[in-house]
Design an enzyme around this catalytic site. Structure first.
Site, mmCIF file in Angstrom:
data_model
loop_
_atom_site.group_PDB
_atom_site.id
_atom_site.type_symbol
_atom_site.label_atom_id
_atom_site.label_comp_id
_atom_site.label_asym_id
_atom_site.label_seq_id
_atom_site.Cartn_x
_atom_site.Cartn_y
_atom_site.Cartn_z
ATOM 1 N N HIS A 327 -2.622 -2.905 -7.380
ATOM 2 C CA HIS A 327 -2.884 -1.533 -7.824
ATOM 3 C C HIS A 327 -3.055 -0.565 -6.667
ATOM 4 C CE1 HIS A 327 -3.550 -3.131 -11.892
ATOM 5 N NE2 HIS A 327 -3.443 -1.880 -12.301
ATOM 6 N N GLY A 328 -3.546 -1.024 -5.548
ATOM 7 C CA GLY A 328 -3.742 -0.095 -4.450
ATOM 8 C C GLY A 328 -4.196 -0.794 -3.189
#
Length: 520
Positions: A327-328
């Site tokens: 996700h990041g």
């Protein structure tokens, strides 16, 4: 070019749709070529410098896939494994370079006290999504799927513009059959009406609901969480909880709706996840295509639950940690994934305990228990979102402390008249009547109440349009699609409703507002 921009709504999308409706009469090749050119133009509009990257990714993975298919037909299993390893490695190297180079360098600097200079690397649009899709394509070939050589279909599958921004994560086995008889299987008018209906629902979710509550989110997270009182902290975190849901759910509806206008069905990505009664159910209904990918291509290959409870729990935790990192490029995302991994471990352990006690079935049908389970699940998800949204651990820790009452609670002035008589009693509990931004807090909670009602009480898009099968429903979907007596239909009344939603969505576009999942 964003779906919720005037350029897309009034120029690009209508032009492509009109041109496609004419060209598709001349055959499948003309139809697919139109979609490919439009998709490459859409990608180049964001940053033409990365168009060669997308093209090389498509050509490279397609070539490896064809070689794997040929080697498999000749029973050269070793060659297939080598090609698969090569393909997956190259995909991960490209993703790792663009997405994680700066992250790993910063982590090394912090750990070793170095100061390595690396120029900021721009993250290409949708690279996480089309990389995962192509890894899945290669693994499916290794597992025995046979795809006919067709570079045009494959290029459209990877680059199709409705899902370039933020998914959903597609499988070639779902899309390829729809691209084969594309010009014969379509029902242009009904597909267009259904697709536009889904699209305007998503547009309204994004531009009116998600963007409407967005101003109530930022302050609590940009303040580093310091000296934020109970109500302000919970207001900001709950506002983000619903902003993220309606933003990504809205995008997914818009992507499904655009694809349906061209006669293509995308898989469903959301099925009322905040109604889930446990975390297992939540992940079957939140970002369903990502959950499916992590399950089929990571959790199961690691061994799943086939090697005992301890190995199962370790596999769950590792899968969710990697899902958080996907996700990041920030340790807060890893922490968020780890929290959900722990939630899943507790959930599976509790289920096993209840089965041994013989109480699982009776609890599932108990309304009071199910309400409590939904509330507990929702609160667990909200706590995890604090790490997902916070820029660093300090902000997250301060916010959680405020949410626990560590910074006190100051009720807004708008409620003083009602609660004034209880002032002395509330003071004993540590709750004081402040003179701060009471109006803003009340506005925040009004938004939260409205969005909570929509998320918890109203039917979702799939239920509204269930008679038209708006999207492909993945196996394992937890919530059944309710058959509503007032379901969406192709009638003048529902056309007026769609027009009202479109009007509301369009007039709510007052600024450039990127989708929250664009950064992933």
């Amino acid at each position: 070019m964003l779906f919720n921009s005037h350029l897309f709504l009034f120029v690009f999308f209508p032009a492509v749709l009109a041109f496609y409706s004419v060209v598709s009469r001349y055959g499948r090749t003309a139809a697919l070529s139109t979609l490919l050119v439009a998709s490459l133009f859409f990608y180049a509009w964001w940053d033409v410098r990365f168009l060669p990257l997308l093209g090389l990714s498509i050509l490279g993975n397609y070539a490896i896939g064809v070689m794997m298919t040929r080697a498999a037909s000749r029973e050269r299993d070793g060659t297939v494994r080598i090609l698969l390893t090569l393909g997956v490695t190259l995909n991960l190297l490209v993703l790792g370079f663009f997405k994680y180079t700066n992250f790993f360098v910063k982590t090394l600097d912090a750990a070793a006290g170095t100061n390595i200079f690396v120029a900021h690397i721009i993250l290409p649009l949708g690279i996480s999504f089309f990389t995962f899709e192509q890894i899945g394509y290669l693994i499916d070939i290794r597992r025995g799927h046979v795809y006919r050589p067709d570079i045009l279909s494959y290029a459209v599958f990877v680059s199709f513009f409705p899902r370039l921004v933020a998914g959903p994560i597609l499988r070639y086995s779902e899309i390829e059959p729809q691209l084969g008889p594309l010009n014969r299987a379509r029902k242009p008018l009904s597909d267009l009406a259904i697709g536009l209906s889904i699209f305007v629902i998503g547009l309204c979710k994004k531009s009116f609901l998600a963007d409407g509550i967005a101003p109530h989110v930022g302050a609590v997270f940009t303040s580093s969480g310091q000296h934020v009182d109970f109500f302000f902290a919970w207001g900001g975190v709950l506002a983000y909880t619903f902003q993220l849901y309606f933003d990504f759910s809205g995008y997914s509806d818009m992507a499904i709706g655009i694809a349906r206008c061209f006669g293509i069905k995308f898989p469903v990505n959301f099925l009322s996840p905040y109604k889930a009664a446990n975390i297992i159910e939540f992940w079957r209904c939140w970002h369903m295509t990502l959950s499916r990918f992590l399950r089929d291509y990571l959790y199961i290959p690691l061994g799943g639950g086939r090697r005992g409870s301890v190995r199962r729990y370790a596999n769950l935790l590792l899968t969710m940690l990697l899902g958080g990192l996907w996700h990041g490029a920030n340790w807060t995302f890893v922490c968020w994934g780890g929290l959900h991994g722990l939630y899943l471990i507790i959930n599976h352990g509790w289920d096993a305990l209840m089965r041994r006690a013989g109480a699982s079935a009776s609890l599932q049908v108990n309304a009071a228990w199910r309400f409590f389970a939904r509330l507990l699940t929702f609160l667990a998800v909200v706590v995890a979102w604090v790490f997902f949204r916070s820029p660093d651990f300090t902000t997250a820790a301060n916010l959680l402390n405020s949410m626990a009452g560590g910074e006190g609670a100051s009720l807004p002035n708008a409620l003083l008249g009602i609660l004034g008589r209880f002032q002395s009693g509330l003071a004993l509990l540590g709750i004081n009547f402040g003179t701060g931004s009471g109006r803003e807090i009340v506005s925040t909670y009004c938004w939260i109440a409205a969005l909570a009602f929509i998320a918890f009480a109203l039917p979702n898009t799939q239920e509204l349009l269930s008679r038209f099968q708006p999207g492909l429903l993945p196996s394992g979907a937890q919530h059944p699609i309710r058959l509503l007596a007032w379901r969406w239909s192709l009638t003048p009344g529902w056309a007026v409703a769609a027009g009202a939603l479109a009007f509301l969505g369009i007039i709510s576009i007052t600024r450039v507002s990127e989708f929250l999942y664009w950064q992933f």
